[in-house]
Motif scaffolding. Structure first.
Motif, short mmCIF file in Angstrom:
data_model
loop_
_atom_site.label_atom_id
_atom_site.label_comp_id
_atom_site.label_asym_id
_atom_site.label_seq_id
_atom_site.Cartn_x
_atom_site.Cartn_y
_atom_site.Cartn_z
N THR A 1 0.85 -1.19 0.00
CA THR A 1 0.00 0.00 0.00
C THR A 1 0.89 1.24 0.00
O THR A 1 1.64 1.47 0.94
CB THR A 1 -0.94 0.02 1.22
N SER A 2 0.77 2.05 -1.05
CA SER A 2 1.72 3.15 -1.21
C SER A 2 1.28 4.43 -0.53
O SER A 2 2.10 5.20 -0.04
CB SER A 2 1.94 3.42 -2.69
N GLN A 3 -0.05 4.68 -0.49
CA GLN A 3 -0.56 5.91 0.10
C GLN A 3 -1.80 5.62 0.92
O GLN A 3 -2.65 4.81 0.52
CB GLN A 3 -0.89 6.95 -0.98
N VAL A 4 -1.92 6.29 2.08
CA VAL A 4 -3.11 6.11 2.93
C VAL A 4 -3.50 7.44 3.55
O VAL A 4 -2.69 8.37 3.64
CB VAL A 4 -2.87 5.08 4.06
N LEU A 5 -4.76 7.51 3.96
CA LEU A 5 -5.21 8.56 4.86
C LEU A 5 -5.24 7.99 6.26
O LEU A 5 -5.86 6.95 6.50
CB LEU A 5 -6.60 9.07 4.48
N ALA A 6 -4.54 8.63 7.19
CA ALA A 6 -4.57 8.21 8.59
C ALA A 6 -5.91 8.63 9.18
O ALA A 6 -6.27 9.81 9.13
CB ALA A 6 -3.43 8.86 9.36
N THR A 7 -6.64 7.67 9.72
CA THR A 7 -8.00 7.93 10.20
C THR A 7 -8.02 8.11 11.71
O THR A 7 -7.52 7.27 12.46
CB THR A 7 -8.93 6.77 9.81
N ASP B 1 9.75 9.65 5.27
CA ASP B 1 9.24 8.28 5.21
C ASP B 1 7.75 8.24 5.52
O ASP B 1 7.00 7.45 4.95
CB ASP B 1 9.99 7.39 6.21
N VAL B 2 7.33 9.08 6.46
CA VAL B 2 5.91 9.13 6.81
C VAL B 2 5.13 9.89 5.76
O VAL B 2 4.06 9.46 5.31
CB VAL B 2 5.73 9.78 8.21
N ALA B 3 5.66 11.02 5.31
CA ALA B 3 4.94 11.89 4.38
C ALA B 3 4.68 11.21 3.04
O ALA B 3 3.65 11.48 2.40
CB ALA B 3 5.72 13.18 4.17
N ARG B 4 5.55 10.33 2.60
CA ARG B 4 5.34 9.67 1.31
C ARG B 4 4.22 8.65 1.39
O ARG B 4 3.66 8.26 0.36
CB ARG B 4 6.63 9.01 0.82
N THR B 5 3.87 8.22 2.61
CA THR B 5 2.82 7.21 2.79
C THR B 5 1.53 7.83 3.30
O THR B 5 0.45 7.59 2.76
CB THR B 5 3.29 6.11 3.77
N LEU B 6 1.62 8.62 4.37
CA LEU B 6 0.43 9.28 4.92
C LEU B 6 0.23 10.59 4.17
O LEU B 6 0.90 11.58 4.44
CB LEU B 6 0.60 9.55 6.42
N VAL B 7 -0.70 10.59 3.24
CA VAL B 7 -0.90 11.76 2.39
C VAL B 7 -1.99 12.68 2.93
O VAL B 7 -2.36 13.65 2.27
CB VAL B 7 -1.23 11.34 0.94
#
Length: 306
Positions: free
Chosen positions: A41-47, A72-78
């Motif tokens: 999973t490349s990108q997610v919204l942290a809920t 590292d966090v910013a590239r995944t949690l968009v």
């Protein structure tokens, strides 16, 4: 399986890390993000789920700070998905959210929450029937935030009013509602009847929605505007056992269904989006192209506003 760039709009935690925890550290979040990418999973919204306003604001600020300070966090949690607190407090519709912390939508409270996200609020789930004159929906849409109905029981008129004000999505259809519903006039049927105006999100784990029902819903909603999410909690990627979500104990069974400790209701999922993709292919019978539409293309289009 070929590695695809899956995009998940609803992730409460992953790999033993709870994004709603007041004890969340930068290193924990980074490790969860690395694991998400490693597992596909490349990108997610942290809920962030419903809590008192101060707690939600504190957690939003913490997440925003971690995102901004770590590549590292910013590239995944968009971005951040605020699931509450403007949802329905009614039994069944409130789901696993703490009913005592639920509140009617207001522009003032929405502004406080959005400001706490420091420009990273991308999605807000609320109950249209508890948003008087759709004022909060209108405000959020004007700020460029995706507004999604969920944990709610709006009438068809409520949905139309909210859609006119900027509502554009529905959060995990078939969940956040009672186990028993009126035969015909119920929230699932109302949303499916408005699928030409709403992107409809669904959890493809076979537990939140049995696969035969998921197939029916996909046919009714249409693949062009449907999005599959995981609603993953910290237990995702960890197997069966006991875990925690925002202070609640959660039991994950051998089928990776995630239950409240008393087994009265489901609490998020232990699903990953790559597993959801497999389910869409193997259990629902979608082509690879159609399964990718639901797990990559449509969530990307929602985030880009196209």
């Amino acid at each position: 399986m070929e590695q695809h760039q899956f995009i998940d709009l609803q992730v409460n935690g992953y790999g033993g890390v709870d994004f709603n925890s007041d004890g969340l550290t930068a290193d924990q979040l980074r490790r969860a993000c690395v694991l998400l990418r490693e597992q596909g999973t490349s990108q997610v919204l942290a809920t962030l789920i419903t809590d008192d306003l101060a707690a939600m604001r504190r957690r939003a600020k913490r997440l925003s700070g971690f995102i901004r300070s770590s590549p590292d966090v910013a590239r995944t949690l968009v971005g951040i998905h605020l699931e509450g607190p403007f949802i329905s407090p009614a039994a069944g519709y409130v789901g696993a959210h703490p009913a005592a912390a639920v509140r009617p939508a207001s522009v003032e409270d929405a502004k406080l929450l959005i400001d706490s996200c420091e420009g990273l609020a991308r999605l807000v789930t609320l109950a249209p029937e508890h948003d008087e004159q759709a004022a909060t929906t209108h405000y959020l849409a004007d700020q460029g935030v995706i507004v999604s109905a969920g944990h709610c029981n709006p009438s068809a008129d409520d949905l139309d009013r909210a859609s006119d004000a900027g509502l554009s999505m529905f959060t995990h259809l078939g969940n956040g509602c009672p186990l028993e519903l009126p035969r015909h006039d119920n929230i699932i049927q109302r949303v499916l009847s408005r699928a030409d105006r709403l992107r409809v999100c669904m959890i493809a784990d076979g537990v939140h929605i049995p696969f035969f029902a998921l197939k029916n819903y996909l046919q009714a909603a249409g693949l062009e505007r449907t999005i599959v999410v995981s609603d993953a909690i910290a237990a995702a990627g960890c197997g069966a056992g006991e875990y925690e979500l925002a202070g609640q104990r959660v039991v994950v069974d051998e089928n990776l269904a995630t239950w409240s400790q008393d087994r009265s209701h489901l609490v998020g999922s232990a699903l990953s989006l790559p597993r959801a993709f497999q389910n869409l292919r193997e259990q629902v019978g979608l082509s690879e192209a159609d399964a990718l539409r639901l797990t990559v293309e449509n969530p990307r289009a929602a985030l880009e506003g196209t």
